[in-house]
Design a protein around this motif. Structure first.
Motif, PDB file in Angstrom:
ATOM      1  N   GLY B 379      33.673  67.884  80.828  1.00 36.70           N
ATOM      2  CA  GLY B 379      33.329  68.146  79.431  1.00 36.70           C
ATOM      3  C   GLY B 379      34.527  67.913  78.532  1.00 36.70           C
ATOM      4  O   GLY B 379      34.433  67.251  77.488  1.00 36.70           O
ATOM      5  N   PHE B 381      36.941  66.037  79.094  1.00 35.67           N
ATOM      6  CA  PHE B 381      37.281  64.615  79.109  1.00 35.67           C
ATOM      7  C   PHE B 381      36.282  63.790  78.298  1.00 35.67           C
ATOM      8  O   PHE B 381      36.382  62.566  78.234  1.00 35.67           O
ATOM      9  CB  PHE B 381      37.321  64.095  80.555  1.00 35.67           C
ATOM     10  CG  PHE B 381      38.638  64.339  81.263  1.00 35.67           C
ATOM     11  CD1 PHE B 381      39.404  65.464  80.991  1.00 35.67           C
ATOM     12  CD2 PHE B 381      39.118  63.444  82.201  1.00 35.67           C
ATOM     13  CE1 PHE B 381      40.612  65.693  81.633  1.00 35.67           C
ATOM     14  CE2 PHE B 381      40.328  63.657  82.850  1.00 35.67           C
ATOM     15  CZ  PHE B 381      41.069  64.783  82.565  1.00 35.67           C
ATOM     16  N   GLY B 382      35.279  64.453  77.747  1.00 36.74           N
ATOM     17  CA  GLY B 382      34.302  63.722  76.950  1.00 36.74           C
ATOM     18  C   GLY B 382      33.243  63.026  77.783  1.00 36.74           C
ATOM     19  O   GLY B 382      32.561  62.122  77.302  1.00 36.74           O
ATOM     20  N   LEU B 383      33.111  63.451  79.050  1.00 35.02           N
ATOM     21  CA  LEU B 383      32.120  62.806  79.921  1.00 35.02           C
ATOM     22  C   LEU B 383      30.763  63.486  79.811  1.00 35.02           C
ATOM     23  O   LEU B 383      29.803  63.053  80.430  1.00 35.02           O
ATOM     24  CB  LEU B 383      32.595  62.836  81.373  1.00 35.02           C
ATOM     25  CG  LEU B 383      33.978  62.232  81.618  1.00 35.02           C
ATOM     26  CD1 LEU B 383      34.352  62.340  83.090  1.00 35.02           C
ATOM     27  CD2 LEU B 383      34.023  60.774  81.179  1.00 35.02           C
TER      28      LEU B 383
END
Lengths: 420, 420
Positions: B379, B381-383
């Motif tokens: 989360g 990491f923007g995934l």
């Protein structure tokens, strides 16, 4: 042969040295690796006489022990083969270096700058059989991708491999690559293979190069991840919409160009409504192929042999093909799902919608439309050189070249960010 | 519980159905998958009462059998947790779909157009423990990436998992996803796990979600590839050039924000020349951390405990940290290479050259400069969401999200090319 060493301890110690060398290699710039490989190629060329002498000893012993003609041919080196081996090493030095490549980058709202960067895998074990050129090919690819290699060649090629290895390492060291970056396992009994396969955490990846029994053993026993293919049960499906001239040319090439390669066609599937089926089967037979058909195929070409149930699951690696008539595209896809080996499968069709459905629905490493399965090759794919073809689903599929010998790491650059 | 079934046969049969469902899922367009997941989220919300009732039975049995408070808390559901679970499923539906993405494409000189296209892996096995929300989280991620999931939850959560699974599948089916795309293993004894781990060719990938003993068993026994991390022995290295305020803030966050997560710092390494070492150690202790130091650290902060050799290899997952004073960057890198677990390691430094060397030389899935190790999270990491964090070297490293649940195939489009 240092046969006194315990294979597990030996591999562990080689692995420790390989890991240290890999850490050095991981941060060597591309130009340094390329220069070292160029020196290694030169060194192999310069050692031609020593390599030929060692190979002559291997050949004499192999002949005496009754090795088959095909295996003797694989083992045999001559000055042309040594030059080709050196050229191969030099060619790898010219390939694009995947290490350091930024796969993606993302700036987070908190200011953290994240990127995914390709890095070497680490320590790669190569287990191979009688071809001594694998010593040079595999070592060059591993080093260019920043990995240390632990090589375990066949016992029949022990002298040839040692001579090639010595030449390679001399060149690499002259170029500033640690000698431990390429190590040859000094014992050639089966226990060395077992120790490599069990060396989880010591060796990061095993790549077997050789016949089916070697690959099967490696896949069955390995505790270390393996990239390989066991079978190449490849299909060409000729759709009702296929152009007959193209279908004949591609099918004959796919089967007959070289019958012993993993990309050769083993089974031909023909749509029931394809008008030129009888002529297509005849073309294949006329090209020298023994054709074995199902009942519908034999109704079209009564002189072909009978395919039994085992044929659909057989990789002939010979001038033999099985032929089935299928009701439609879905039946072709189902046949491939049931009998294929996830290697390379092709459709010949003029109908683009049918072809695109095939390309999506067939779950193989390589799927081709209107092209021969014999293109299954890293060089033909423009990858420069391949260390093998993988039919597993993880990490790398199809021809594995430099990129497949790398992984990635996440790098985050911040300014004091805390998660809070 | 269908305890009569032979686990190997059961998993083989579930795998066959999962493979068929995966073939359907592989060609579903993004919008269809997203719509089905939205319906699944709605269905979980609507089944709140049934799920809570089943959970109450699980909780009563677990309490009676003396499950610890922490495990009971993991097992417990309430309406807020069910809503969060449904929100999680809906959030996955909104993520970018990796399937069909073209990784690269190359036109060959012979006219063959090659591309590498992301495709689902196929059948993914998830083995987890007491948290019933994993049933929904893992299923949603697998389905969005086009995979079938075989879920094997903990025996203590059997009723909760069945209720969640029934709700999910009802929603997915209403959205046109085959029911077999998400299957729950109906037996919860250890033999079911063994059968999954041995199901090479049936299950393509196993992801364990749970404590260290589960992960260790999976890694030791699996014949199927595994994505996981066993340990998070994470380091923060404070360089001589570090900003003291930043160092203190990041170190305290890395250790103390949440001590039980895999991204928490376990070992602090401080450069001998860092001027604020004593104050840094005190800040950590004042934040409630039990600090264990080597001789040099204890010379700076005499009241801290003694670190013995085991400390450097210990994942405390608690408010405990080991501290070592190192001579320089290379010593820090060597310490991490010797004791780390290739998970997440950070450097605090103002000197960019030092930091970049660290980022290259430390061989971990995640390396951070001036940021807390607690960012090790998909989360963050923007995934969007993660199915886990992997510390192996192949396929996917660090946070594994949708992309890590895919592989690729090579597609070649030709006009009758033969290799000739």
């Amino acid at each position: 042969m240092d046969a006194a060493a315990n294979p597990t301890d030996l591999i562990a110690e080689m692995g420790r040295r390989a890991r240290a060398a890999a850490l050095v290699l991981a941060s060597l710039p591309t130009a340094r690796k390329a220069a070292a490989l160029a020196l290694a190629a030169e060194s192999v060329r310069a050692a031609s006489a020593e390599i030929l002498a060692a190979n002559a000893v291997d050949m004499a012993r192999a002949t005496e022990s009754g090795l088959s003609g095909a295996l003797l041919d694989r083992l045999r080196l001559d000055s042309g083969r040594i030059a080709a081996m050196a050229d191969g090493v030099a060619a790898v030095a010219a390939l694009a270096d995947p290490v350091g490549q930024v796969i993606d980058s993302r700036d987070r709202p908190n200011g953290l700058k994240l990127s995914r960067v390709r890095v070497p895998i680490g320590v790669i074990g190569i287990i191979y059989e009688s071809r001594p050129n694998v010593t040079a090919d595999a070592a060059a690819l591993c080093v260019m991708a920043g990995n240390a290699a632990i090589l375990r060649g066949g016992s029949e090629a022990v002298g040839s491999n040692r001579a090639i290895h010595a030449a390679l390492v001399a060149g690499l060291e002259a170029g500033g690559v640690p000698a431990d970056a390429v190590q040859l396992v000094p014992i050639t009994d089966r226990a060395a293979v077992g120790a490599m396969l069990a060396a989880d955490g010591v060796i990061d990846l095993i790549i077997p190069r050789g016949g089916k029994s070697l690959v099967a053993r490696v896949q069955a026993e390995a505790r270390v991840p393996v990239l390989a293919h066991l079978d190449g049960i490849n299909h060409v499906y000729v759709d009702a919409s296929a152009d007959p001239a193209m279908a004949a040319a591609v099918v004959v090439d796919a089967k007959m160009r070289r019958t012993g390669v993993c990309g050769s066609m083993e089974t031909l599937l023909i749509h029931r409504a394809y008008p030129d089926a009888a002529a297509l089967i005849r073309r294949l037979a006329d090209a020298g192929c023994m054709v074995r058909g199902d009942a519908a195929a034999r109704a079209l070409a009564p002189d072909i042999a009978v395919a039994d149930t085992a044929d659909w699951d057989t990789e002939y690696l010979d001038a033999i093909a099985s032929v089935a008539i299928v009701d439609d595209l879905d039946a072709a896809v189902a046949h491939i799902a049931g009998h294929g080996s996830h290697h390379t499968d092709a459709i010949i069709a003029e109908d683009a919608a049918v072809a695109e459905h095939f390309l999506t629905a067939v779950d193989s490493a390589i799927v081709l439309w209107n092209a021969s399965t014999q293109f299954a090759d890293g060089g033909e794919f423009g990858l420069g050189a391949e260390i093998g073809i993988a039919t597993g689903r993880l990490h790398a599929r199809g021809p594995v070249a430099l990129e497949g010998l790398t992984t990635y790491k996440w790098i985050g650059r911040g300014t004091g960010q805390v998660r809070g």
